[in-house]
Design an enzyme around this catalytic site. Structure first.
Site, mmCIF file in Angstrom:
data_model
loop_
_atom_site.group_PDB
_atom_site.id
_atom_site.type_symbol
_atom_site.label_atom_id
_atom_site.label_comp_id
_atom_site.label_asym_id
_atom_site.label_seq_id
_atom_site.Cartn_x
_atom_site.Cartn_y
_atom_site.Cartn_z
ATOM 1 N N THR A 1 0.821 -1.228 0.000
ATOM 2 C CA THR A 1 0.000 0.000 0.000
ATOM 3 C C THR A 1 0.846 1.266 0.000
ATOM 4 O O THR A 1 0.316 2.356 -0.146
ATOM 5 C CB THR A 1 -0.965 0.037 1.206
ATOM 6 O OG1 THR A 1 -0.253 -0.356 2.366
ATOM 7 C CG2 THR A 1 -2.141 -0.899 1.017
ATOM 8 N N HIS B 1 8.333 0.192 6.159
ATOM 9 C CA HIS B 1 8.797 0.933 7.342
ATOM 10 C C HIS B 1 9.380 -0.068 8.337
ATOM 11 O O HIS B 1 9.364 -1.289 8.093
ATOM 12 C CB HIS B 1 7.681 1.794 7.945
ATOM 13 C CG HIS B 1 6.420 1.044 8.247
ATOM 14 N ND1 HIS B 1 6.306 0.166 9.308
ATOM 15 C CD2 HIS B 1 5.218 1.028 7.622
ATOM 16 C CE1 HIS B 1 5.090 -0.351 9.332
ATOM 17 N NE2 HIS B 1 4.405 0.157 8.306
ATOM 18 N N HIS C 1 8.055 -3.492 9.294
ATOM 19 C CA HIS C 1 8.201 -4.656 8.411
ATOM 20 C C HIS C 1 9.536 -5.375 8.621
ATOM 21 O O HIS C 1 9.744 -6.452 8.080
ATOM 22 C CB HIS C 1 8.168 -4.219 6.934
ATOM 23 C CG HIS C 1 6.868 -3.642 6.490
ATOM 24 N ND1 HIS C 1 6.699 -2.286 6.217
ATOM 25 C CD2 HIS C 1 5.660 -4.208 6.263
ATOM 26 C CE1 HIS C 1 5.453 -2.069 5.831
ATOM 27 N NE2 HIS C 1 4.794 -3.207 5.858
ATOM 28 N N LYS D 1 -6.379 -4.765 12.117
ATOM 29 C CA LYS D 1 -6.717 -3.464 11.559
ATOM 30 C C LYS D 1 -8.135 -3.088 11.994
ATOM 31 O O LYS D 1 -8.985 -3.942 12.118
ATOM 32 C CB LYS D 1 -6.705 -3.507 10.022
ATOM 33 C CG LYS D 1 -5.425 -4.022 9.412
ATOM 34 C CD LYS D 1 -4.334 -2.977 9.449
ATOM 35 C CE LYS D 1 -3.107 -3.413 8.692
ATOM 36 N NZ LYS D 1 -2.586 -4.699 9.020
ATOM 37 N N LYS E 1 6.746 3.749 15.623
ATOM 38 C CA LYS E 1 6.014 4.999 15.396
ATOM 39 C C LYS E 1 6.705 6.102 16.186
ATOM 40 O O LYS E 1 7.115 5.890 17.320
ATOM 41 C CB LYS E 1 4.577 4.896 15.922
ATOM 42 C CG LYS E 1 3.720 3.903 15.165
ATOM 43 C CD LYS E 1 3.049 4.569 13.993
ATOM 44 C CE LYS E 1 1.966 3.651 13.454
ATOM 45 N NZ LYS E 1 1.605 3.924 12.107
#
Length: 433
Positions: free
Chosen positions: A40, A45, A48, A82, A239
């Protein structure tokens, strides 16, 4: 004899669940294993990275890694972990993203040469695009019962109202699509093992079940997952305040990437150095021991940041990141400041007070520019005193005279001035043309 892959994952803290018989299979033959990734974005990032490192260890232990880019599944979205369905992508975007991902993964895996275990990249869109719904229902749907699919944790979570909108049919069938990928790779590539994050366990076991029910009980397929990486405080790994830490230098500069690893906590550094580097156990044990003797030196963080930055970017990028870090924290010169590219400069001084002045103010004396035009100093008198005491630097050089004219020749990257007051206080002045 090659190293034992499962053993390698185990001591590194990279093993969550494993189907019985997997370890025996890996010890008796060259195994082809695949890991799926979602296209996507045009960059992976660091979330992964654990999966990619599993493939790297797999290949180093003599087995064959396949990375599957989910072009077809990326078009619909996966319910596991998700809370919302994904955006759907068009062909051109998918292809672009796939190529970018392959370039990144090529730094970890060997795709070249003629070794029997060279890495391959496949896209499930290639075998799904001509598969009609009727054929899918007949060939895949009939093998797996709804009861079996309903029992999956990821489905249960969505049905029990953890997501506002429940579960769409598209997402419900996701496990069948992912299961079919495994069946297809089993039949066409001899792939017997699927690797993934622990949130994929339900989808992965559907694949092994589909293979067994389609091809008979002698068709053996296996699954192995790595834990979902968290930080010591339980928060999500990878993050930052500004979002994901990407592998693409255009999205996250090598300096910021390096800083991310450098700033992890001691506990995290001890876990991450096992997961995100290829250093062997002896080296890591010695580093951990050295770190514990004197945590203030941040031995683990420094080595971790070096290994990962060099692996993802390059030795040059790593050296530049270290040099850039010294600009803020250590002794550095005007030369090293002038060498910085604009993005790195802005990343380094992200948190410092910033001012803007217009280019027609160049030529004014420093004392005028840094009080009236950009209020770095409260008053001209204060600035005069500080300059006379040797406490003001411009672009990492002591400002000798408070009334010296500031000209275009002083600009970094043609538009920035870095003013330093004392050792610690920086101010970035942007000159707008």
């Amino acid at each position: 004899m090659n190293k034992n892959f499962v053993e390698e994952l185990r001591w590194r803290g990279m093993l969550a669940q494993i189907m019985p018989g997997t370890e025996e299979l890996l010890q008796k033959e060259l195994v082809t294993a695949y890991l799926g990734t979602d296209p996507t974005a045009d960059s992976l990032h660091i979330g992964h990275l654990c999966g990619v490192m599993m493939l790297r260890h797999l290949q180093r232990c003599g087995h064959k890694p396949i990375i599957l880019v989910g072009g077809a599944t990326g078009m619909i979205g996966d319910p596991s972990g998700k809370s919302q369905e994904r955006n759907l992508l068009d062909d051109e975007t998918l292809y672009h993203n796939q190529e970018c991902i392959k370039r990144q993964v090529a730094k970890f895996l060997d795709f070249d040469g003629d070794a029997p275990n060279k890495a391959e990249l496949v896209n499930n869109y290639d075998w799904m695009k001509d598969f009609t719904f009727l054929n899918f229902a007949r060939e895949v749907g009939k093998h797996i019962t709804v009861n079996y699919m309903m029992a999956k944790e990821s489905v249960q979570q969505r049905l029990n109202g953890e997501a506002r909108d429940g579960l769409s049919f598209t997402e419900f069938t996701y496990q069948l699509l992912q299961g079919y990928d495994f069946l297809y790779l089993y039949q066409h590539k001899g792939c017997k093992l699927q690797l993934g994050g622990n949130d994929q366990w339900g989808n992965m076991t559907t694949g092994t079940e589909l293979i067994r029910r389609t091809l008979g009980s002698e068709a053996e397929a296996f699954a192995l997952t790595c834990p979902l990486i968290t930080k010591a405080d339980g928060k999500k790994f990878g993050k930052t305040e500004s979002g994901n830490v990407w592998l693409d230098p255009k999205r996250t500069s090598p300096y910021k990437f390096y800083q991310f690893w450098l700033n992890v906590s001691d506990d995290d550094a001890e876990r991450y150095i096992k997961i995100f580097t290829s250093l062997d156990k002896e080296t890591i044990d010695a580093l951990v021991e050295e770190h514990r003797q004197d945590p203030g030196r941040r031995t683990l963080q420094r080595r971790l940041a070096e290994e990962v930055t060099v692996m993802v970017h390059s030795r040059e990028d790593y050296d530049a990141a270290v040099e850039a870090s010294n600009i803020l924290f250590g002794k550095s010169t005007k030369e090293s400041l002038m060498k910085l590219d604009e993005q790195t400069l802005l990343d380094i001084f992200e948190g410092v007070p910033q001012f803007e002045i217009s280019a027609d103010k160049l030529g004014l004396p420093a004392v005028e520019l840094f009080t009236t035009e950009a209020a770095v100093f409260a008053s001209k008198g204060e600035m005069r005193k500080l300059v006379q005491g040797g406490g003001v630097s411009l672009n990492k050089e002591k400002l000798a005279a408070f009334d010296r004219a500031i000209t275009a020749d002083d600009l970094i990257d043609g538009k920035y001035l870095l003013v330093q007051r004392g050792k610690k206080n920086y101010y970035l002045v942007t000159v707008k043309g």
